[in-house]
Motif scaffolding. Structure first.
Motif: not given
Length: 278
Positions: A28-34, A53-56, A74-78
């Protein structure tokens, strides 16, 4: 070079967050800073991903390999997502402190902790020279590439240790005894010249990693505007596993400067460059 085979391990904290091993085959890659470019780089991942894949949401993400690094877009937004990386096999990594042998097959390592990680360009039998201060009557077990050797503290810092069968393209850990500040590893048969800085001078050291006595000539070439109290030496009858050294005072412009000894001691002569700070 082919993709380096890694070792089991864990990832250090990353600029973008952290990589957590959920099972042997799931990261799991937890992204704290995009990142500004929306790309996350995970360095040193040897195991090939199965899918990313995106986990959610379970949405597939675009990814690629860059050498031994995994790069995920990463996805472009959110909000910064959690990325799920399923692996094709058990996690294997290349630690960030891994040192690859130079063109002569030599490693010159300044350990950052109690373990160094080495990679050979080609299969070879190697020997190790530890540099530092340890108690002469202490006992040590040296392990490398599936072979071990028991030595005293006096043997540890007075002679080369080996041989050890070093495989090609595979990360191999080497335990570093407390008190060791530098490690030199070279193929058996090599005669190696190295530079060891002191407070007001440097020591030029020649180590015989071979099986027979050697003789030779040593020169310390200097950059323009440099000077040294001595630059030339000769030696004879340097026994296998032993070292001989000469101290010289050097002076030059302030800054970082790379020095390399010129050694003539047969066809396996090698020199390890060293950057000194003036």
């Amino acid at each position: 070079m082919a993709l380096i085979q890694g070792i089991p391990g864990e990832f250090e904290p990353q600029p973008w967050g952290e990589a957590i091993l959920r099972s042997h085959r799931l990261l799991l890659l937890r992204i704290a800073r995009r990142p500004a470019d929306d790309e996350v780089r995970l360095p040193g991942l040897v195991t090939m991903p199965l899918h990313v894949v995106e986990d959610r949401t379970g949405k597939a993400l675009t990814w690629r390999r860059d050498g031994a690094d995994l790069v995920v877009r990463l996805p472009d937004s959110g909000d910064p997502p959690v990325v799920r990386v399923a692996l094709q096999g058990k996690l294997r990594i290349v630690p960030p402190d891994t040192v690859t042998a130079n063109a002569d097959g030599v490693w010159d390592v300044t350990p950052l902790g109690t373990t160094a990680h080495l990679v050979a360009r080609r299969t070879a039998a190697v020997a190790i020279r530890f540099v530092g201060m340890v108690a002469p009557d202490s006992r040590h077990q040296i392990r490398l590439a599936g072979r071990r050797c028991g030595v005293t503290g006096q043997q540890l810092t007075r002679t080369t240790i080996g041989p050890f069968p070093m495989p090609a393209d595979r990360v191999v850990p080497l335990a570093v005894p407390t008190g060791v500040r530098r490690v030199l590893v070279a193929p058996v048969g090599t005669v190696l010249a190295s530079i060891h800085p002191g407070r007001d001078e440097i020591t030029v050291v020649v180590t015989n990693f071979g099986r027979t006595p050697v003789r030779g000539e040593v020169e310390l070439p200097l950059p323009p505007d440099w000077s040294a109290s001595e630059q030339f030496w000769t030696f004879d009858g340097l026994e296998p596993g032993r070292s001989v050294g000469w101290v010289t005072r050097v002076a030059g412009p302030d800054g970082d400067h790379e020095l390399r000894v010129r050694l003539e001691a047969g066809r396996r002569s090698a020199s390890s460059p060293y950057v000194i700070h003036l």
